[in-house]
Design a protein around this motif. Structure first.
Motif, PDB file in Angstrom:
ATOM      1  N   ARG A 193      13.264  29.744 -25.520  1.00 38.44           N
ATOM      2  CA  ARG A 193      14.217  30.124 -26.610  1.00 38.44           C
ATOM      3  C   ARG A 193      15.405  30.609 -25.945  1.00 38.44           C
ATOM      4  O   ARG A 193      15.424  30.851 -24.795  1.00 38.44           O
ATOM      5  CB  ARG A 193      13.787  31.106 -27.774  1.00 38.44           C
ATOM      6  N   ARG A 194      16.546  30.744 -26.552  1.00 42.14           N
ATOM      7  CA  ARG A 194      17.739  31.123 -25.925  1.00 42.14           C
ATOM      8  C   ARG A 194      17.734  32.582 -25.368  1.00 42.14           C
ATOM      9  O   ARG A 194      18.360  32.982 -24.429  1.00 42.14           O
ATOM     10  CB  ARG A 194      18.938  31.175 -27.020  1.00 42.14           C
ATOM     11  N   SER A 195      16.617  33.222 -26.178  1.00 45.89           N
ATOM     12  CA  SER A 195      16.309  34.607 -25.375  1.00 45.89           C
ATOM     13  C   SER A 195      15.762  34.709 -24.106  1.00 45.89           C
ATOM     14  O   SER A 195      15.766  35.631 -23.501  1.00 45.89           O
ATOM     15  CB  SER A 195      15.704  35.507 -26.493  1.00 45.89           C
ATOM     16  N   GLY A 196      15.248  33.582 -23.917  1.00 46.84           N
ATOM     17  CA  GLY A 196      14.632  33.465 -22.657  1.00 46.84           C
ATOM     18  C   GLY A 196      13.206  33.610 -22.605  1.00 46.84           C
ATOM     19  O   GLY A 196      12.407  33.382 -21.615  1.00 46.84           O
ATOM     20  N   GLU A 197      12.619  34.049 -23.939  1.00 44.88           N
ATOM     21  CA  GLU A 197      10.985  34.034 -24.237  1.00 44.88           C
ATOM     22  C   GLU A 197      10.540  32.797 -24.164  1.00 44.88           C
ATOM     23  O   GLU A 197      11.345  31.654 -24.633  1.00 44.88           O
ATOM     24  CB  GLU A 197      10.705  34.716 -25.520  1.00 44.88           C
ATOM     25  N   PRO A 198       9.272  32.569 -23.847  1.00 43.81           N
ATOM     26  CA  PRO A 198       8.434  31.440 -23.944  1.00 43.81           C
ATOM     27  C   PRO A 198       8.672  30.804 -25.385  1.00 43.81           C
ATOM     28  O   PRO A 198       8.556  31.536 -26.257  1.00 43.81           O
ATOM     29  CB  PRO A 198       7.213  31.531 -23.517  1.00 43.81           C
ATOM     30  N   TYR A 199       8.992  29.605 -25.607  1.00 51.09           N
ATOM     31  CA  TYR A 199       9.264  28.869 -26.942  1.00 51.09           C
ATOM     32  C   TYR A 199       8.035  29.302 -27.904  1.00 51.09           C
ATOM     33  O   TYR A 199       8.120  29.582 -29.102  1.00 51.09           O
ATOM     34  CB  TYR A 199       9.767  27.496 -26.877  1.00 51.09           C
ATOM     35  N   PHE A 200       6.784  29.319 -27.281  1.00 52.32           N
ATOM     36  CA  PHE A 200       5.501  29.221 -28.142  1.00 52.32           C
ATOM     37  C   PHE A 200       5.617  30.679 -28.839  1.00 52.32           C
ATOM     38  O   PHE A 200       4.761  30.610 -29.898  1.00 52.32           O
ATOM     39  CB  PHE A 200       4.362  28.868 -27.133  1.00 52.32           C
ATOM     40  N   THR A 201       6.326  31.686 -28.575  1.00 46.15           N
ATOM     41  CA  THR A 201       6.219  32.829 -29.251  1.00 46.15           C
ATOM     42  C   THR A 201       6.537  32.713 -30.465  1.00 46.15           C
ATOM     43  O   THR A 201       6.171  33.709 -31.481  1.00 46.15           O
ATOM     44  CB  THR A 201       7.140  33.991 -28.424  1.00 46.15           C
ATOM     45  N   HIS A 202       7.452  31.896 -30.706  1.00 49.72           N
ATOM     46  CA  HIS A 202       7.920  31.580 -32.181  1.00 49.72           C
ATOM     47  C   HIS A 202       6.863  30.941 -33.037  1.00 49.72           C
ATOM     48  O   HIS A 202       6.771  31.454 -34.139  1.00 49.72           O
ATOM     49  CB  HIS A 202       9.104  30.361 -32.166  1.00 49.72           C
ATOM     50  N   PRO A 203       6.095  29.970 -32.760  1.00 53.37           N
ATOM     51  CA  PRO A 203       5.142  29.333 -33.562  1.00 53.37           C
ATOM     52  C   PRO A 203       4.003  30.610 -34.068  1.00 53.37           C
ATOM     53  O   PRO A 203       3.682  30.497 -35.063  1.00 53.37           O
ATOM     54  CB  PRO A 203       4.637  28.182 -32.912  1.00 53.37           C
ATOM     55  N   VAL A 204       3.568  31.344 -32.881  1.00 50.52           N
ATOM     56  CA  VAL A 204       2.673  32.376 -32.868  1.00 50.52           C
ATOM     57  C   VAL A 204       3.327  33.396 -33.899  1.00 50.52           C
ATOM     58  O   VAL A 204       2.366  34.001 -34.731  1.00 50.52           O
ATOM     59  CB  VAL A 204       2.260  32.880 -31.714  1.00 50.52           C
ATOM     60  N   GLY A 226      15.124  28.369 -34.700  1.00 50.57           N
ATOM     61  CA  GLY A 226      15.214  29.471 -33.508  1.00 50.57           C
ATOM     62  C   GLY A 226      15.252  29.307 -32.285  1.00 50.57           C
ATOM     63  O   GLY A 226      15.917  29.822 -31.496  1.00 50.57           O
ATOM     64  N   GLY A 227      15.004  27.736 -31.910  1.00 49.75           N
ATOM     65  CA  GLY A 227      14.829  27.466 -30.400  1.00 49.75           C
ATOM     66  C   GLY A 227      14.348  25.959 -30.386  1.00 49.75           C
ATOM     67  O   GLY A 227      13.045  25.903 -30.592  1.00 49.75           O
ATOM     68  N   SER A 228      15.150  25.247 -29.969  1.00 55.21           N
ATOM     69  CA  SER A 228      14.604  23.832 -29.656  1.00 55.21           C
ATOM     70  C   SER A 228      14.119  23.711 -28.367  1.00 55.21           C
ATOM     71  O   SER A 228      14.839  24.065 -27.132  1.00 55.21           O
ATOM     72  CB  SER A 228      15.782  22.778 -30.056  1.00 55.21           C
ATOM     73  N   PRO A 229      13.109  22.764 -27.872  1.00 52.83           N
ATOM     74  CA  PRO A 229      12.706  22.824 -26.729  1.00 52.83           C
ATOM     75  C   PRO A 229      13.675  21.773 -26.042  1.00 52.83           C
ATOM     76  O   PRO A 229      13.541  21.759 -24.601  1.00 52.83           O
ATOM     77  CB  PRO A 229      11.232  22.206 -26.596  1.00 52.83           C
ATOM     78  N   GLY A 230      14.319  21.101 -26.644  1.00 61.15           N
ATOM     79  CA  GLY A 230      15.195  20.532 -25.886  1.00 61.15           C
ATOM     80  C   GLY A 230      14.786  18.945 -25.471  1.00 61.15           C
ATOM     81  O   GLY A 230      15.469  18.272 -24.564  1.00 61.15           O
ATOM     82  N   ILE A 231      13.595  18.524 -26.032  1.00 59.49           N
ATOM     83  CA  ILE A 231      13.139  17.285 -25.190  1.00 59.49           C
ATOM     84  C   ILE A 231      13.722  16.056 -25.871  1.00 59.49           C
ATOM     85  O   ILE A 231      14.213  15.243 -25.204  1.00 59.49           O
ATOM     86  CB  ILE A 231      11.644  17.058 -25.813  1.00 59.49           C
ATOM     87  N   LYS A 232      14.382  16.267 -27.176  1.00 64.34           N
ATOM     88  CA  LYS A 232      15.096  15.644 -27.844  1.00 64.34           C
ATOM     89  C   LYS A 232      16.532  15.906 -28.053  1.00 64.34           C
ATOM     90  O   LYS A 232      16.707  16.999 -28.075  1.00 64.34           O
ATOM     91  CB  LYS A 232      14.490  15.028 -29.125  1.00 64.34           C
ATOM     92  N   ALA A 233      17.569  14.572 -28.160  1.00 68.22           N
ATOM     93  CA  ALA A 233      18.966  15.377 -28.382  1.00 68.22           C
ATOM     94  C   ALA A 233      18.640  15.846 -29.932  1.00 68.22           C
ATOM     95  O   ALA A 233      18.458  15.384 -30.783  1.00 68.22           O
ATOM     96  CB  ALA A 233      19.904  14.154 -28.269  1.00 68.22           C
ATOM     97  N   PRO A 234      19.543  17.114 -30.080  1.00 66.55           N
ATOM     98  CA  PRO A 234      19.325  17.850 -31.316  1.00 66.55           C
ATOM     99  C   PRO A 234      20.600  16.944 -32.288  1.00 66.55           C
ATOM    100  O   PRO A 234      21.298  16.473 -31.743  1.00 66.55           O
ATOM    101  CB  PRO A 234      19.972  19.086 -31.054  1.00 66.55           C
TER     102      PRO A 234
END
Length: 749
Positions: free
Chosen positions: A77-88, A5-13
């Motif tokens: 995420r691409r939606s603009g939400e904080p990424y951590f909403t996904h693991p929660v 659903g959304g990669s933090p982009g720290i590593k090259a995908p």
């Protein structure tokens, strides 16, 4: 990253990695506001866990929440939400299944090793070895490129199952991860949406179903269906809305009726009902080749009782009130599925003749039906739920991987995996352990021909899982099939109707043509006899030898075989011997004087039940004020006139060439392939016959069955048409159709 659903982009995908997340400007650590959506989601999660597990280690859960939020800080995420909403959200999905703390912590941290600076060692130090291994397992599953090439996909499936075999909770987290990503797939590009939807439909939805989590399978399928075929899904939803406007709330009415029946029978039960999911409806429409309006079982109802005895009492009460549908009853209580599923399934005709499916189970059975294998880790009131129906995951996974973990061949491995995951196909084993893939509803005959044509031809019986079964038995996934053969055995004509695969049907038809010489000889004898008798002559051996010699044919049998196979007409044989008896061109007998034995100007009608044609023996039945109805001598409708001999007339057809005005109905089954129907019509036209009507009676994915009305001259003309059709490889079955129920139609008007 561990989440599509959304990669933090720290590593090259990787080339097919998940949707890259975006990094926000870093912010200084401070207490979050109460209205912060991440904190709000976290508090809702903790409250949900406390509700089913008061003894939860909430401090440990909060520590995992804080660590995961810190690691994903600044990622969106691409939606603009904080990424951590996904693991929660993933953890919340698993909390709905009342899973243990370690699984929930794994969900909160499942992306940290892959996409943040967190390491295996750090997670192990903070949360223990168990959680670290679970997080690592989810990370490895995520790195599998499941949409890759065939060979790579086989290896990825192998890795998936090997990871699953270590701890099933890895797969539970991955499924919840995929579910949330499908729920929020709208922010992905159209191409990525299609890729993820296909992957979900092909891999994750069947896997959820195989694990007994039917609710998750249905939601995954519906979410994928919404992406893959949005127009079809919208159409089905609109049909449901229109149906509700026209007929009211059917679910509410049937539910009330069912509750009333069970209450009157003294059976405590909770009854619920719902319309089936759009994808389930669409798949049924495709399988049955029917429109929405023709589907009957589009509603499902569930009765949850207090104990097993009440399940069977409820079944009896329901069957007493509503008529059961034959062949739609399954007792998974006495014979549970391998994933622990137990329930009684039956289909009954409800209000207005509508078919509805009913599932009957106890509360404990229902919990397993909802959670599947995950029920093993479910908690209630702070302790692991003691559900006697929850399957041991270690034993379950060992049966799942027993056939595949030692397989080296990629193709064989994929066959074995699909055998375990896909419920709509049939994969069976030979005695040597080889996997044979067949369509659903395949029979041992299809299995035999799938191995080798020679095995199919010599088949005399079959054993399924060691038990002797009829050849028309429908095979099921995972069964071991042994084909019994005998020297000298040849295919039977009925096999064409029993077999479902094109390969088997084609091989059977070809073999039948090779072994049908005796039948062709007998048929030729009858055709020649009729042709000679039409000219008041006898088909003597001497006459036939003379004809064979004139045609340079070696023997009388060969002559008759050619006539029976429509390679030579009986009229040609007559012309060779008695050329002067052949009617002149254009001297055709019309319908008004076709029958001999009637009084002058006495009207007559061909019986629509048997539709006799010139060349066949006939009899007339008189009707006061209506004339005579002409039947074939073997017509089943004549039985009702046996006690009225005064109404019978001895009739025969006029000698000579009749006009092609005698319609006959043919029951034809053809392969569902492009151009087959056109070739069928062309074959009939090539025999100088006209099609007056054509009606489809049955449409299946691999064949069509239709009734064709053909206008013919006589019995020989009928034979030529049928022989030409039988010789066509795409014609699976052919017979003359007679309908006794139409006997009275000749008297109408």
């Amino acid at each position: 990253m561990a989440s599509e659903g959304g990669s933090p982009g720290i590593k090259a995908p990787a080339p097919s990695a998940r949707e890259p997340a975006r990094r926000r400007p870093a912010r200084s650590p401070r207490a979050s506001k109460p209205s912060d959506p991440v904190d709000a989601a976290g508090e809702a999660l903790f409250a949900a866990v406390r509700a089913y597990n008061p003894k939860t280690d909430e401090a440990r859960l909060r520590a995992a929440f804080a660590f995961g939020r810190e690691m994903h800080e600044g990622q969106t995420r691409r939606s603009g939400e904080p990424y951590f909403t996904h693991p929660v959200a993933v953890a919340s999905i698993l909390a709905e299944q009342r899973l243990d703390d370690s699984t929930l912590i794994t969900a909160l941290l499942h992306d940290t090793i892959e996409d943040t600076k967190a390491s295996f060692a750090e997670i192990e130090k903070r949360f223990g070895r168990e959680v670290a291994e679970l997080v690592d397992g989810v990370t490895k599953l995520t790195n599998l490129q499941l949409s890759s090439t065939h060979t790579q996909q086989a290896e990825n499936f192998r890795k998936l199952f090997m990871a699953t075999s270590r701890d099933l909770r890895v797969t539970l987290v991955k499924l919840a991860d995929r579910l949330h990503n499908m729920r929020t797939i709208g922010s992905m590009s159209p191409e990525k949406q299609q890729q993820k939807a296909r992957e979900t439909m092909d891999i994750f939805a069947p896997l959820a179903g195989r694990m007994g989590m039917q609710w998750m399978r249905e939601e995954l399928e519906d979410l994928a269906f919404k992406v893959i075929n949005p127009k079809a899904r919208t159409s089905i939803i609109r049909h449901f809305a229109r149906l509700r406007r026209e007929s009211g709330d059917v679910i509410k009415r049937i539910t009330a009726d069912m509750r009333k029946e069970l209450k009157e029978a003294g059976i405590p039960a909770e009854v619920t009902g719902r319309a089936k999911m759009p994808y389930s409806i669409w798949r049924k429409m495709q399988e049955k080749d029917q429109g929405f309006s023709r589907l009957s079982d589009i509603y499902g109802f569930r009765a949850i009782t207090e104990n097993e005895a009440d399940c069977y009492r409820a079944l009896g009460a329901i069957h007493q009130r509503w008529k059961s549908v034959p062949g739609r009853f399954k007792d998974y209580i006495s014979q549970p599925k391998s994933n622990g599923y137990r329930s009684i399934h039956t289909t009954v005709s409800g209000r207005d003749g509508k078919r509805v499916e009913v599932q009957i189970r106890t509360r404990q059975m229902h919990e397993v039906a909802e959670a599947g294998v995950a029920a093993h880790w479910s908690y209630r009131d702070g302790v692991r739920a003691e559900n006697p129906f929850a399957v041991d995951p270690v034993r379950w996974i060992s049966t799942l991987t027993a056939r595949i973990d030692d397989e080296e061949d990629h193709d064989a491995f994929l066959e074995a995996v699909k055998l375990e995951m896909y419920q709509d196909q049939v994969f069976c084993f030979t005695p040597k352990g080889e996997v044979i893939k067949l369509p659903r509803d395949a029979t041992p005959i299809d299995f035999a021909y799938a191995i080798h044509t020679r095995i199919g031809h010599a088949c005399v019986g079959a054993k399924v899982d060691g038990m002797r079964v009829p050849l028309w038995t429908r095979l099921k996934n995972g069964q071991a099939v042994e084909i019994i053969t005998a020297e000298g055995q040849t295919p039977q004509a009925t096999w064409v109707d029993i077999a479902v695969t094109g390969r088997a049907k084609t091989a059977i038809r070809r073999a039948l043509k090779e072994v049908d010489r005796e039948r062709f000889i007998r048929l030729g004898q009858e055709l020649v006899r009729v042709a000679f008798e039409n000219h008041r002559r006898k088909a003597t051996d001497k006459a036939l030898r003379t004809a064979a010699k004139a045609l340079a044919i070696d023997s009388v049998d060969e002559l008759l075989a050619r006539v029976g196979a429509n390679e030579l007409s009986a009229r040609q044989v007559v012309r060779l011997i008695y050329p002067d008896l052949t009617p002149a061109t254009g001297d055709e007998i019309d319908g008004h004087r076709a029958v001999v034995g009637l009084a002058p100007d006495q009207p007559h009608t061909r019986a629509p039940c048997c539709k006799p044609v010139p060349g066949e023996r006939i009899v007339g039945i008189t009707w006061r004020g209506r004339g005579v109805v002409v039947h074939a001598i073997d017509c089943a409708s004549l039985v009702e006139f046996e006690e009225q001999p005064d109404r019978w007339l001895d009739l025969r057809w006029q000698e000579g060439q009749h006009k092609p005005i005698h319609d006959v109905t043919l029951d034809v089954t053809i392969v569902n392939d492009a151009g087959t129907l056109g070739r069928l019509c062309t074959l009939i036209a090539e025999q100088s016959a006209n099609i007056s009507n054509l009606e489809f009676k049955d449409r299946k994915p691999d064949y069509y069955r239709l009734l064709v009305d053909v206008e013919l001259r006589d019995a020989e003309h009928l034979h030529r048409v049928m022989t030409a059709l039988e010789a066509e490889s795409d014609v699976a079955a052919l017979r003359r159709h007679r309908d006794p129920s139409r006997a009275g139609e000749a008297l109408k008007g």
